[in-house]
Design an enzyme around this catalytic site. Sequence first.
Site, short mmCIF file in Angstrom:
data_model
loop_
_atom_site.label_atom_id
_atom_site.label_comp_id
_atom_site.label_asym_id
_atom_site.label_seq_id
_atom_site.Cartn_x
_atom_site.Cartn_y
_atom_site.Cartn_z
N SER A 156 1.34 -1.15 0.01
CA SER A 156 -0.03 0.13 -0.03
C SER A 156 1.07 1.64 0.00
O SER A 156 0.92 2.72 -0.69
CB SER A 156 -1.10 -0.54 0.94
OG SER A 156 -0.34 -0.04 2.35
N HIS A 157 1.98 0.78 0.52
CA HIS A 157 3.14 2.09 0.24
C HIS A 157 3.81 2.21 -0.58
O HIS A 157 5.35 3.12 -0.71
CB HIS A 157 3.51 2.70 2.28
CG HIS A 157 2.33 2.83 2.52
ND1 HIS A 157 1.47 2.38 3.41
CD2 HIS A 157 1.64 4.38 3.07
CE1 HIS A 157 0.62 3.56 4.37
NE2 HIS A 157 1.22 4.45 3.81
N LEU B 15 5.60 5.27 7.75
CA LEU B 15 5.02 5.86 8.82
C LEU B 15 7.12 5.32 9.95
O LEU B 15 7.57 5.59 9.60
CB LEU B 15 4.34 6.32 9.45
CG LEU B 15 4.59 6.87 10.80
CD1 LEU B 15 5.38 8.50 10.36
CD2 LEU B 15 3.91 7.00 11.87
N GLY C 52 -4.69 3.68 2.70
CA GLY C 52 -4.07 3.09 1.38
C GLY C 52 -4.60 2.05 0.93
O GLY C 52 -4.78 0.91 0.07
N ASP C 53 -4.39 0.76 2.49
CA ASP C 53 -5.59 -0.46 2.25
C ASP C 53 -6.65 -0.39 1.91
O ASP C 53 -7.27 -1.06 0.90
CB ASP C 53 -5.48 -1.03 3.70
CG ASP C 53 -4.20 -2.22 3.77
OD1 ASP C 53 -3.28 -1.73 2.66
OD2 ASP C 53 -3.75 -1.68 4.75
N ARG D 147 3.88 -14.84 15.29
CA ARG D 147 4.61 -13.57 14.73
C ARG D 147 4.09 -11.97 15.61
O ARG D 147 3.03 -11.58 15.96
CB ARG D 147 3.17 -13.30 13.65
CG ARG D 147 3.70 -12.21 12.61
CD ARG D 147 2.68 -12.50 10.79
NE ARG D 147 1.94 -11.80 11.24
CZ ARG D 147 0.76 -11.41 10.32
NH1 ARG D 147 0.96 -12.94 9.91
NH2 ARG D 147 -0.11 -10.75 10.20
N PRO E 5 4.59 -7.81 15.69
CA PRO E 5 4.36 -6.77 14.78
C PRO E 5 5.44 -6.51 14.31
O PRO E 5 6.99 -7.14 14.29
CB PRO E 5 4.48 -5.53 15.24
CG PRO E 5 4.41 -6.17 17.12
CD PRO E 5 4.97 -7.76 17.17
N ASP F 74 7.28 -8.64 12.22
CA ASP F 74 8.12 -9.72 10.96
C ASP F 74 7.63 -10.67 9.88
O ASP F 74 8.85 -10.63 9.24
CB ASP F 74 7.21 -11.00 11.97
CG ASP F 74 8.13 -11.35 13.02
OD1 ASP F 74 9.16 -10.63 13.64
OD2 ASP F 74 7.64 -12.05 14.55
#
Lengths: 347, 347
Positions: free
Chosen positions: B50-51, B127, B190-191, B307, B309, B311
């Site tokens: 998305s970015h 970000l 973006g999503d 998992r 954040p 990863d």
Amino acid sequence: MNTHRERQTVSFEQLEALLRDIFLAHGTSTNVAAILARNCASAERDAAHSHGVFRIPGYVSTLHSGWVDGRAVPLVEDVAAAFIQVDARNGFAQPALAAAAPLAVAKTRDAGSCVVGIHGSHHFGALWLDVEPFAEQGLVALSVVNSMAVVVPHGATKPVFGTNPMAFATPRDGHLPLVFDQATSAMAHGDIKIAAREGRLVPDGIGVARNGQPTRDPKAILEGGALLPFGGHKGSSLALMIEILAAALTGGRFSFEVDWSAHPGAQTPCTGQCVILIDPAKAGSLLGFTQRVERLIATLHDAGQDRLPGDRRHAARARAAREGIALDTHTWNELNAYAEAPGRPTS
Amino acid sequence: MNTHRERQTVSFEQLEALLRDIFLAHGTSTNVAAILARNCASAERDAAHSHGVFRIPGYVSTLHSGWVDGRAVPLVEDVAAAFIQVDARNGFAQPALAAAAPLAVAKTRDAGSCVVGIHGSHHFGALWLDVEPFAEQGLVALSVVNSMAVVVPHGATKPVFGTNPMAFATPRDGHLPLVFDQATSAMAHGDIKIAAREGRLVPDGIGVARNGQPTRDPKAILEGGALLPFGGHKGSSLALMIEILAAALTGGRFSFEVDWSAHPGAQTPCTGQCVILIDPAKAGSLLGFTQRVERLIATLHDAGQDRLPGDRRHAARARAAREGIALDTHTWNELNAYAEAPGRPTS
């Protein structure tokens, strides 16, 4: 709330004095008693009942357990231009922050920002009471504190995080500060305790029972069960950040490291706390900043958001100033018994 | 993702060079082109689609609209020991942060913490890319940015907040930094755009249509509708805090003040950004801190959280290093057309 019970109205000063007597009767120093009494009476005044006199039995029971040092003298270390470290020395967090606050305010005004890292601290009060005074002095304040392992991280099966609240306060122009304080758990621990006491179910999505299954029974959540983070993985990431800021960064215990098993009756988690202070005047002027905050708030009102975070507390505060603080008589009598008997009352 | 299409594999350096050519061809300075190309290629490499290159048409269209100054030279002001103010001068946010970063790192190492307030800045990238480099240098970093009014505050009826993401990064011991980046909206803008492009519905609770009614149609959310905050009133309070930190504190525009109506094609909100940096070594040593972070992460794994954040991004990064970055050939050809034609391609 037991609205059918007989009620008693007391002034803030009366309640504060009684609470001070209670803390003194159960072994705290004069300074600690004064700070905790003001803290607890302020929460009750602002109708934040989960952190008001409801907490007194827990404070007393913890003091008697030997888990906390009610006479601890915090050690404040001036580490750098924008960093203060405080060792609460196994005492309460509020006296530790109070000991650092004048230096923290001076440093923030000088350097533009400052971090206060507190460890070895027991936090059992409302976190917004820690940040609001900084905003009253013209600073923006953010604080986080971790607690004890009662929240299951997103994707995990066992509790690791505390309810890990975050509180934020900003000065306003011509109004009391804008303040919010919110647990990263789906519900605050104090509110679960109140629901359990009152025999109410909690909403879906708040917690799980001992077996990991979802439950609406607050007792099942408290007794071997666990809470969930708010907002799924996002609330879970915030709780993780708060463990890092409040414990790893300060030298405090993680929530999952709190072990009071040798101290029956202990209820106050001994962990860490982080406070981040910013001087908004550094980017222009305090008035310029607060006027911008007012513009934001006016826009929120225009968009239909009638109630801002903290509005309810401020309304309760104004009501208490006019009418006094209402307590049911049973509670008032219990508090008086706590103040008179040096032992641990059974209630 | 159009997995049925023919795909092309390129190296990070190839992609970065092509993106640099695109920015240069559409009017940015060499410095801005280098920074944005690296930023956008890094997002694509880490599968943050998305970015990634998905944003290129928006960048180009905005540059052609005259809304952003692609040649802006940011003005960095050393305000105090722990406060830096940056005027991005209507340029992109990433070059503004890059201009302040060496001073910000030096100040944080010296003072223990530092706030960087950026205003007049267009943020159109991911970000987490702003905070990860600070963690690679041993600092804890938190950043927030506001955007444009697309989120309805809790209890309101009209959009006021941006998607207002918060990104956090901390150093680890022997591993890439732990990084998270999450919108305070129920879904990132973006999503929503990607869902609209791919014709997918979004889950319940994400947004409302123009008439204020809940909808799962991403196009209805984008065209006159609005998003909701994540986690109800708590996410809404975080979005409010981010407006205050990113805009009121920095001198930037609030999300609801972004007005690009005179610049058709503009897509990059011009607001503000706040970065808070902390040196964890100030409370002991960097190694001591990172070892504590490892203990926390090990405990999360033991509790069943496989998992963490970030990863997934790090796994994609490792895969890209081994195998290159896969793009569908249609996209690759489009990017090449953007780099060759100085005008605005129609795609």
